[in-house]
Scaffold this active site. Structure first.
Site, PDB file in Angstrom:
ATOM      1  N   ASP A 116       3.868  -8.013  -5.835  1.00  0.00           N
ATOM      2  CA  ASP A 116       3.155  -8.493  -7.025  1.00  0.00           C
ATOM      3  C   ASP A 116       3.557  -7.678  -8.240  1.00  0.00           C
ATOM      4  O   ASP A 116       3.524  -6.451  -8.221  1.00  0.00           O
ATOM      5  CB  ASP A 116       1.637  -8.351  -6.828  1.00  0.00           C
ATOM      6  CG  ASP A 116       0.895  -8.689  -8.111  1.00  0.00           C
ATOM      7  OD1 ASP A 116       0.962  -9.868  -8.528  1.00  0.00           O
ATOM      8  OD2 ASP A 116       0.291  -7.790  -8.723  1.00  0.00           O
ATOM      9  N   TYR A 124       3.053  -4.860 -16.796  1.00  0.00           N
ATOM     10  CA  TYR A 124       3.358  -3.601 -16.118  1.00  0.00           C
ATOM     11  C   TYR A 124       4.618  -2.961 -16.728  1.00  0.00           C
ATOM     12  O   TYR A 124       5.754  -3.213 -16.316  1.00  0.00           O
ATOM     13  CB  TYR A 124       3.511  -3.817 -14.617  1.00  0.00           C
ATOM     14  CG  TYR A 124       2.271  -4.375 -13.938  1.00  0.00           C
ATOM     15  CD1 TYR A 124       1.013  -4.270 -14.540  1.00  0.00           C
ATOM     16  CD2 TYR A 124       2.341  -5.015 -12.704  1.00  0.00           C
ATOM     17  CE1 TYR A 124      -0.122  -4.785 -13.940  1.00  0.00           C
ATOM     18  CE2 TYR A 124       1.200  -5.519 -12.090  1.00  0.00           C
ATOM     19  CZ  TYR A 124      -0.022  -5.407 -12.717  1.00  0.00           C
ATOM     20  OH  TYR A 124      -1.149  -5.909 -12.117  1.00  0.00           O
ATOM     21  N   LYS A 150       2.465 -12.727 -13.432  1.00  0.00           N
ATOM     22  CA  LYS A 150       1.235 -13.126 -14.114  1.00  0.00           C
ATOM     23  C   LYS A 150       1.560 -13.770 -15.455  1.00  0.00           C
ATOM     24  O   LYS A 150       2.661 -13.619 -15.993  1.00  0.00           O
ATOM     25  CB  LYS A 150       0.326 -11.902 -14.292  1.00  0.00           C
ATOM     26  CG  LYS A 150       0.158 -11.160 -12.959  1.00  0.00           C
ATOM     27  CD  LYS A 150      -1.056 -10.345 -12.819  1.00  0.00           C
ATOM     28  CE  LYS A 150      -1.118  -9.722 -11.438  1.00  0.00           C
ATOM     29  NZ  LYS A 150      -0.149  -8.624 -11.229  1.00  0.00           N
TER      30      LYS A 150
HETATM   31  N1  LIG Z   1      -5.878  -7.655 -12.963  1.00  0.00           N
HETATM   32  C1  LIG Z   1      -5.010  -7.616 -11.962  1.00  0.00           C
HETATM   33  O1  LIG Z   1      -4.365  -8.611 -11.612  1.00  0.00           O
HETATM   34  C2  LIG Z   1      -4.787  -6.318 -11.232  1.00  0.00           C
HETATM   35  C3  LIG Z   1      -5.532  -5.178 -11.565  1.00  0.00           C
HETATM   36  C4  LIG Z   1      -5.293  -4.009 -10.859  1.00  0.00           C
HETATM   37  C5  LIG Z   1      -4.352  -3.970  -9.846  1.00  0.00           C
HETATM   38  N2  LIG Z   1      -3.621  -5.095  -9.548  1.00  0.00           N
HETATM   39  C6  LIG Z   1      -2.589  -5.074  -8.479  1.00  0.00           C
HETATM   40  O2  LIG Z   1      -2.991  -4.181  -7.450  1.00  0.00           O
HETATM   41  C7  LIG Z   1      -1.975  -3.179  -7.266  1.00  0.00           C
HETATM   42  C8  LIG Z   1      -2.583  -1.873  -6.830  1.00  0.00           C
HETATM   43  O3  LIG Z   1      -3.540  -1.435  -7.771  1.00  0.00           O
HETATM   44  P1  LIG Z   1      -3.559   0.042  -8.387  1.00  0.00           P
HETATM   45  O4  LIG Z   1      -2.214   0.649  -8.277  1.00  0.00           O
HETATM   46  O5  LIG Z   1      -4.188  -0.104  -9.716  1.00  0.00           O
HETATM   47  O6  LIG Z   1      -4.639   0.798  -7.524  1.00  0.00           O
HETATM   48  P2  LIG Z   1      -4.779   1.379  -6.036  1.00  0.00           P
HETATM   49  O7  LIG Z   1      -3.753   0.828  -5.113  1.00  0.00           O
HETATM   50  O8  LIG Z   1      -6.219   1.223  -5.701  1.00  0.00           O
HETATM   51  O9  LIG Z   1      -4.542   2.927  -6.274  1.00  0.00           O
HETATM   52  C9  LIG Z   1      -3.287   3.441  -6.632  1.00  0.00           C
HETATM   53  C10 LIG Z   1      -3.468   4.946  -6.755  1.00  0.00           C
HETATM   54  O10 LIG Z   1      -3.676   5.470  -5.452  1.00  0.00           O
HETATM   55  C11 LIG Z   1      -2.749   6.503  -5.217  1.00  0.00           C
HETATM   56  N3  LIG Z   1      -2.286   6.405  -3.827  1.00  0.00           N
HETATM   57  C12 LIG Z   1      -1.760   5.324  -3.228  1.00  0.00           C
HETATM   58  N4  LIG Z   1      -1.489   5.599  -1.939  1.00  0.00           N
HETATM   59  C13 LIG Z   1      -1.846   6.879  -1.742  1.00  0.00           C
HETATM   60  C14 LIG Z   1      -1.838   7.738  -0.621  1.00  0.00           C
HETATM   61  N5  LIG Z   1      -1.368   7.314   0.563  1.00  0.00           N
HETATM   62  N6  LIG Z   1      -2.306   8.996  -0.763  1.00  0.00           N
HETATM   63  C15 LIG Z   1      -2.777   9.431  -1.955  1.00  0.00           C
HETATM   64  N7  LIG Z   1      -2.813   8.654  -3.060  1.00  0.00           N
HETATM   65  C16 LIG Z   1      -2.355   7.398  -2.955  1.00  0.00           C
HETATM   66  C17 LIG Z   1      -1.592   6.286  -6.159  1.00  0.00           C
HETATM   67  O11 LIG Z   1      -1.070   7.541  -6.495  1.00  0.00           O
HETATM   68  P3  LIG Z   1       0.461   7.732  -6.952  1.00  0.00           P
HETATM   69  O12 LIG Z   1       0.588   7.070  -8.291  1.00  0.00           O
HETATM   70  O13 LIG Z   1       0.616   9.202  -6.984  1.00  0.00           O
HETATM   71  O14 LIG Z   1       1.297   7.082  -5.889  1.00  0.00           O
HETATM   72  C18 LIG Z   1      -2.272   5.612  -7.346  1.00  0.00           C
HETATM   73  O15 LIG Z   1      -2.731   6.601  -8.255  1.00  0.00           O
HETATM   74  C19 LIG Z   1      -1.248  -3.124  -8.617  1.00  0.00           C
HETATM   75  O16 LIG Z   1       0.050  -2.587  -8.480  1.00  0.00           O
HETATM   76  C20 LIG Z   1      -1.238  -4.580  -8.998  1.00  0.00           C
HETATM   77  O17 LIG Z   1      -0.191  -5.238  -8.307  1.00  0.00           O
HETATM   78  C21 LIG Z   1      -3.835  -6.251 -10.230  1.00  0.00           C
END
Ligand SMILES: NC(=O)c1ccc[n+]([C@@H]2O[C@H](COP(=O)([O-])OP(=O)(O)OC[C@H]3O[C@@H](n4cnc5c(N)ncnc54)[C@H](OP(=O)(O)O)[C@@H]3O)[C@@H](O)[C@H]2O)c1
Length: 348
Positions: A54, A59, A83
């Site tokens: 995704d 982004y 998106k």
């Molecule tokens: N409105 C929307 O459509 C929307 C909104 C939000 C998200 N999304 C989608 O959801 C995806 C994921 O969301 P997100 O990146 O915001 O949040 P998330 O997956 O809840 O959290 C990501 C965070 O967790 C950390 N992390 C991940 N795996 C880890 C591990 N094994 N150990 C320690 N820390 C870890 C990452 O750190 P590091 O950076 O250090 O790796 C990052 O800071 C996005 O890439 C996007 O595709 C969509």
């Protein structure tokens, strides 16, 4: 390679791997990611068996799409979503990678919201050009609703509805340009509003159905089950705290900001139960959401090959039934939330 099952997306005929790749990180979310590391992360994910990525124009103002497209061009069989709703206008005043809207991207564009019929079609075309791909599988209307737009939300809702945005998506699906569409948001109410307006194939719901919060069980998930609308879980760690836990110190991230005390307390309680059962917190966060029958995929943010390897190992973790029972008994997880029934994964 990890054995990652695929699940169907609504009635689209498309299947996605139940563990997918959230590529916001590849737009340099909060910190720069070198090109080589970004490429290594996607390559590692594909090698590990992930078959869904995704991304979004937002982004890194096109940077994530460029990187995702370059990595996937020679790799058939991977479902891609991007998106619509933000157009990128050239802006010569952007000459560095200072943080803008959370991203440290050098891309010289300024974002402009546009959810109208023409805006949606143009956004789709621009994404194909940036990706360098002839097709994306799914389009999400990005961040429609009050969580992002506050008082301006009503105007953007008009663009999407009477302004023809949803009609444009319906046309793209009807012409076979995409397999399906939906919305990508961090809030529940707008999902129900859109579903009342037009049937949608899928909702990318970020942060609102996680090990920490399950309000989506009240109205949204039953509505999705009734309408055959799939859910893709974004932000499964609530943007950090469910991955890092609370014990390592430093800033604890919840929903893109510092975690409030009540959230920290709840995560501490979940960590205590996890310790008693030898369960890793982020493994529980991933497995919990996959237990809901409406969920097609969970897409944690993966910014490096190391994160991909860790995440594949979390996916393979076997979590004992007693862990879920104790969380529910302690009031740390809703009693009506489906929990993983066995170590067997759903296949289609
Ligand atoms: N409105 C929307 O459509 C929307 C909104 C939000 C998200 N999304 C989608 O959801 C995806 C994921 O969301 P997100 O990146 O915001 O949040 P998330 O997956 O809840 O959290 C990501 C965070 O967790 C950390 N992390 C991940 N795996 C880890 C591990 N094994 N150990 C320690 N820390 C870890 C990452 O750190 P590091 O950076 O250090 O790796 C990052 O800071 C996005 O890439 C996007 O595709 C969509």
């Amino acid at each position: 390679m990890t054995d990652i099952a695929c699940r169907p997306v609504g009635r689209t005929g498309l299947s996605v791997s139940e563990l997918g790749f959230g590529a916001a990180s590849l737009g340099n979310l909060y910190h720069p990611v070198p090109d080589a590391d970004a490429r290594a992360a996607i390559d590692a994910a594909l090698d590990a068996g992930l078959r869904y990525v995704d991304t979004a124009p937002h982004y890194g103002r096109g940077l994530s799409e460029r990187r995702v497209g370059d990595a996937l061009r020679q790799r058939p069989g991977v479902a891609i979503s991007t998106k619509v709703g933000r157009l990128m206008d050239p802006d010569a005043s952007i000459t560095d990678d200072a943080e803008r809207d959370g991203f440290r991207s050098p891309m010289p564009f300024r974002m402009r919201y546009d959810y109208t019929y023409d805006g949606i079609l143009r956004s789709h075309e621009h994404s194909l050009q940036r990706l360098g791909l002839s097709r994306v599988d799914l389009l999400y209307v990005h961040d429609i609703g009050r969580y992002t737009h506050g008082e301006a939300a009503a105007g953007y809702w008009e663009q999407l509805t009477t302004g023809g945005g949803l009609r444009a998506l319906d046309r793209l699906r009807g012409e076979g340009a995409i397999a399906g569409f939906g919305i990508g948001v961090n809030e529940i109410g707008i999902c129900l509003d859109v579903m009342r307006e037009m049937p949608i194939d899928v909702i990318l719901l970020a942060g609102r159905y996680t090990l920490l919060e399950q309000e989506a069980l009240d109205a949204l998930l039953p509505a999705c089950a009734a309408a055959d609308t799939s859910i893709v879980i974004g932000g499964p760690y609530n943007s950090g705290i469910l991955a890092t836990g609370t014990r390592k110190g430093g800033t604890l991230h919840y929903d893109y900001g510092p975690a409030p005390e009540a959230v920290v307390d709840k995560v501490c309680g979940i960590e205590d139960v996890a310790d008693r059962h030898g369960v890793r917190l982020p493994a529980a966060a991933l497995h919990f959401v996959l237990a809901h029958p409406c969920v097609a995929s969970v897409i944690p943010g993966l910014g490096s090959a190391k994160r991909v390897a860790e995440t594949a190992s979390l996916y393979e973790e076997v979590i004992p039934q007693d862990f879920w029972r104790e969380l529910q008994h302690e009031g740390l997880l809703r009693a009506d939330a489906p929990v993983p029934a066995s170590i067997e994964k759903v296949s289609v």
